[in-house]
Design an enzyme around this catalytic site. Structure first.
Site, PDB file in Angstrom:
ATOM      1  N   ASP A 163       0.851  -1.174   0.000  1.00  0.00           N
ATOM      2  CA  ASP A 163       0.000   0.000   0.000  1.00  0.00           C
ATOM      3  C   ASP A 163       0.897   1.238   0.000  1.00  0.00           C
ATOM      4  OD1 ASP A 163      -2.416   1.459   0.211  1.00  0.00           O
ATOM      5  OD2 ASP A 163      -2.112   1.666   2.364  1.00  0.00           O
ATOM      6  N   ASP A 191      -6.997  -3.498   3.404  1.00  0.00           N
ATOM      7  CA  ASP A 191      -5.866  -4.358   3.049  1.00  0.00           C
ATOM      8  C   ASP A 191      -6.006  -5.777   3.590  1.00  0.00           C
ATOM      9  OD1 ASP A 191      -4.491  -2.221   1.812  1.00  0.00           O
ATOM     10  OD2 ASP A 191      -3.765  -1.537   3.756  1.00  0.00           O
ATOM     11  N   ASP A 199      -2.137  -1.482   6.193  1.00  0.00           N
ATOM     12  CA  ASP A 199      -2.532  -1.107   7.545  1.00  0.00           C
ATOM     13  C   ASP A 199      -4.034  -0.975   7.696  1.00  0.00           C
ATOM     14  OD1 ASP A 199      -2.967   1.140   6.061  1.00  0.00           O
ATOM     15  OD2 ASP A 199      -1.593   2.434   7.156  1.00  0.00           O
TER      16      ASP A 199
END
Length: 864
Positions: free
Chosen positions: A302, A603, A599
């Site tokens: 990410d 995700d 996080d």
């Protein structure tokens, strides 16, 4: 809702609804019980084989053997249990996702209540800094901006207002600016947050790479052991040996073939590695996980908060007079403004001071120092402007001077205020450059005198904006004019300049990405941000970018086309959770071993789907942590590089002691089998076999598992996913060492047989122990000679080596052990002979490594 909406729910109605829908919390997975954790330590095939061997030994009356084997099994179970239980306890301390209280209206009055008591229909009041406690619909709002990156991955806050119909507020998101009231529509697992959490829980974690490889090794060793035992049994019976003797011999041989110490050594090595990772700010949830990361070929990461700081930062300013660069990142004012390499302060530059004044006046963000860090409350872009003012030493305006304000909205894409400036009223505007230009008819000249905003000048400004935006910056245009009426329309302003800002990469990420590249690991960015921003950040941190595909692009691609795209340096923007799972699946189908970092709750499904999931410990949600195999306690992407190195070290060390233990066992098998066919007395007694396998070999193997990473470990490509722990090279090493140690032990046995069976057996037994101890140095590296890795670099191994030599001396000369192991004292001449016979095991492997290295260097020079 009962009565007027502004009255909120009554206490009685709220209680009834709470009983009907349940508390506002996610359905937590029941913590794994201690018994479950303990039982699964004994579920591997290798452990089951050892338990079976102990049972057979007990039935046959070999009590000492049975107890020794079960001690190894129990030790392995205790070590694994302690590590997993400690990890579960540490994770429980990290649970801090949802705010504990929220402001609601009950019985017509505001009250702070536990977020778990919120029910559908509650009227909730939100302000900047609050966390949205449930899925809600906006009823009133003023300048409301919400950070939804925890759900979407998009770092830019979203404007929420009744006018544009964007009225949905989602659990887990953060209010960064404004004030709002909303009615709760869904709570707990029925929220968007809860839906993704359930999706995550439905995904099977599966086995890790190491678990698969150890299972394959156990099946291989089990098959060989059983086959060899059957062969020896039949051969002995054909030679006329008694059935009971041959049955006992074949069972002993099968037990000797299985490295009893392997499960314990693997568990100890992984546990030590987990402790080392904790010191490097990584919490290992599953012992085998770090080794899997070491074999990873792709890291899907990410962007927001992982590669970047999740804090908007002004990096560039343009005015008609000059351009400025701004140093520093995040909301820490440590940095400065510079032009042409020279530092600039607002007090010394009237054009810069005027521009910063507009940015501060059209602003509601607050920046304050809390202990050793800076805390920003408000819109991130406005926070960036306040930080800019600190860097330029510009004075903060008095809020009392603000006489009027037209808030930002999605249609106008700008906000304006009227400020009292001495005897004048100054209208100030900030917003998207194109919308600010629409209300300007002049532009500030280099000399401070406004000039007409002609089509050519506007085209020049638009080109500057396009160039700044192409680097992924978010742009704000600023303008002002003197007015006589606080309610004056936005018109006839003077365009002052453009401020460019970006969510900056973490400073250590670029080096980390470079180390991943040298290690043969591809980094793929998957973000909810816009494609230009993703491309700019990717290039800034050193990633190669062939293309950036959006979630909409993914929806049009077939699985085959997607796999083709993933062959190149492709990154992904505007993605949803389902897209991330599809990307991980496509990479896995292509044969990659995939690690996924993240996080947010968005995700979590991909973290569970990946071969190894890596969650952020500070910003990460409980859902993400529960779905992960590894938690980065410092939220630092660069820590992953250390984890990769540790994983590769672990796999190499497992390979080392698997080869070492099997080569030791192979020597024993060669000696036992050949001696059986020669018809001599037993060369090794059962207690001697267990002494070699469980005591001397086990301790040395554990120390071998502490070997440091080789100097070139991060210059090697990842180990292929299907690469076995025991490969062809390992088999060759095992055969060579086994033939030498087994053959020499037989020679010692039969050479000293005329002097008595006990002496001959002691020579063969002690010789085998010495051979196994000295040969360990050949397994410290498969490529580099000892002088390259450092002879003294593994002190635990040197200590173990010395201790086990001392133990063998005690076995030969200390009466209690002499009685247990049936040994007799050896003379100095006999010990000298044994020492001489160990030299080839140390010298030959080192010469081969030097020769191989010289040949590789020669080929490299020839290729150049």
């Amino acid at each position: 809702m009962t009565g007027d909406q502004s009255y909120g729910l009554t206490t009685q109605e709220a209680t009834r609804r709470l009983q009907e829908v349940g508390p506002n919390q996610l359905i937590e997975q029941k913590p794994t019980s201690r018994w479950t954790i303990l039982v699964r330590q004994f579920a591997s095939l290798l452990i089951l084989m050892l338990i079976a061997a102990a049972a057979i030994a007990a039935v046959l009356g070999e009590t000492v053997d049975a107890i020794a084997i079960m001690l190894v099994v129990v030790l392995n179970g205790i070590l694994g249990f302690v590590q997993e239980w400690r990890t579960e306890t540490a994770l429980a301390a990290l649970r801090n996702m949802l705010a504990s209280e929220a402001r609601v209206v009950r019985d017509g009055a505001q009250a702070m209540i536990d977020t778990r008591q919120i029910v559908p229909g509650d009227l909730v009041i939100l302000e900047a800094g609050d966390k949205v406690p449930a899925d809600m619909t906006l009823t009133t709002g003023m300048r409301l901006k919400v950070d939804e990156s925890i759900l979407t991955g998009e770092s830019v806050p979203v404007d929420k207002s009744l006018g544009d119909g964007n009225t949905g507020l989602f659990m887990g998101s953060n209010v960064v600016a404004g004030r709002a009231e909303g009615v709760v529509q869904a709570t707990g697992s029925k929220t968007e947050f809860g839906n993704i959490a359930e999706l995550t829980a439905s995904i099977d974690e599966g086995e890790t790479h190491l678990q698969e490889q150890l299972g394959r090794l156990a099946r291989l060793l089990g098959g060989i052991a059983v086959g060899l035992a059957v062969m020896v049994l039949l051969a002995g019976l054909m030679a006329g040996r008694p059935l009971q003797e041959m049955f006992l011999t074949s069972i002993a041989l099968a037990v000797a073939m299985v490295p009893e110490g392997l499960p314990a050594v693997v568990t100890i090595t992984l546990a030590l590695g987990a402790s080392a990772m904790l010191r490097r700010h990584s919490l290992v949830r599953r012992l085998q996980a770090v080794e899997t990361l070491g074999a990873a070929t792709v890291i899907c990461t990410d962007k927001t908060g992982t590669l970047t700081e999740n804090a908007m930062t002004v990096t560039r300013i343009w005015t008609p007079a000059r351009a400025y660069e701004v140093s520093g990142t995040g909301y820490d004012p440590a940095g400065h403004i510079a032009s042409d390499g020279a530092r600039v302060r607002a007090a010394d530059d009237a054009r810069l001071a005027e521009l910063i004044d507009v940015g501060l006046s059209c602003n509601h963000a607050e920046l304050s120092r809390v202990e050793d860090s800076w805390r920003m409350v408000g819109d991130p872009t406005e926070g960036a402007l306040v930080t800019l003012a600190f860097k330029g030493w510009a004075p903060l305006p008095d809020a009392a001077d603000r006489l009027a304000e037209i808030p930002f909205d999605a249609d106008r894409k700008r906000m304006s205020v009227v400020m009292q400036r001495g005897e004048c009223l100054m209208q100030m505007v900030k917003g998207a450059p194109e919308t600010v230009l629409d209300v300007c008819d002049r532009v500030q000249g280099p000399d401070g005198v406004p000039r007409a905003l002609s089509p050519d000048v506007r085209a020049e400004i638009e080109q500057v904006a396009a160039d700044m935006a192409s680097n992924g910056r978010r742009l704000l245009g600023l303008a002002n004019r003197v007015v006589s009426d606080p309610q004056a329309d936005e018109d006839g302003l003077v365009f002052l300049g453009i401020v460019g800002m970006i969510d900056p990469p973490r400073p250590e990420v670029r080096q980390a990405v470079g180390l991943c590249r040298s290690a043969g690991i591809r980094v793929v960015m998957i973000t909810g941000d816009a494609a230009p921003t993703a491309a700019a950040i990717a290039r800034e941190i050193g990633l190669e970018v062939d293309a950036v595909l959006t979630g909409a692009d993914l929806d049009t691609l077939s699985d085959e086309d997607l796999e083709t795209k993933l062959d190149g340096n492709t990154h992904f923007a505007r993605t949803a959770p389902a897209h991330k799972m599809r990307l991980v699946d496509a990479l896995q189908r292509s044969g990659n071993l995939v690690a996924m970092t993240g996080d947010g709750v968005n995700d979590a499904p991909a973290l569970r789907q990946a071969d190894i999931g890596i969650a952020m410990g500070q910003r990460g949600t409980d859902v993400a942590k529960d779905a992960s195999d590894l938690v980065l306690l410092d939220d630092n992407f660069a820590t992953i590089v250390g984890a990769v190195e540790e994983g590769r070290r672990q796999f190499a060390n497992i390979q080392r002691f698997v080869r070492y233990l099997l080569s030791s066992n192979a020597g024993e098998v060669v000696a036992i089998v050949v001696n059986l066919f020669l018809g001599g007395p037993l060369i090794f007694l059962a207690t001697q076999i267990l002494w070699m396998n469980l005591v001397t070999d086990g301790v040395t193997a554990v120390a071998l598992g502490m070997e440091k990473a080789a100097p070139d470990v991060m210059d090697q490509p990842p180990v292929p996913k299907d690469h076995p722990i025991l490969d062809a090279t390992g088999l060759v090493m095992i055969v060579c060492f086994g033939l030498y140690t087994g053959g020499v032990s037989l020679w010692l046995f039969y050479t000293h047989m005329p002097e008595g069976t006990d002496l001959a057996r002691t020579m063969a037994f002690t010789g085998m122990v010495l051979f196994e101890k000295v040969s360990v140095f050949a397994f410290r590296s498969f490529r580099l000679p000892l002088f390259r890795i450092g002879f003294f670099s593994n002190r635990p191994l040197l200590i173990a080596f010395s201790a086990m030599l001392g133990a063998q001396v005690a076995a030969v000369y200390w009466p209690p052990l002499q009685n247990l192991l049936h040994t007799v004292p050896l003379s100095m001449a006999q010990l000298g002979l044994l020492a001489l016979l160990t030299l080839p095991l140390l010298v030959v492997p080192e010469l081969l490594k030097v020769a191989r290295g010289s040949r590789a260097q020669g080929l490299s020079r020839a290729a150049r």
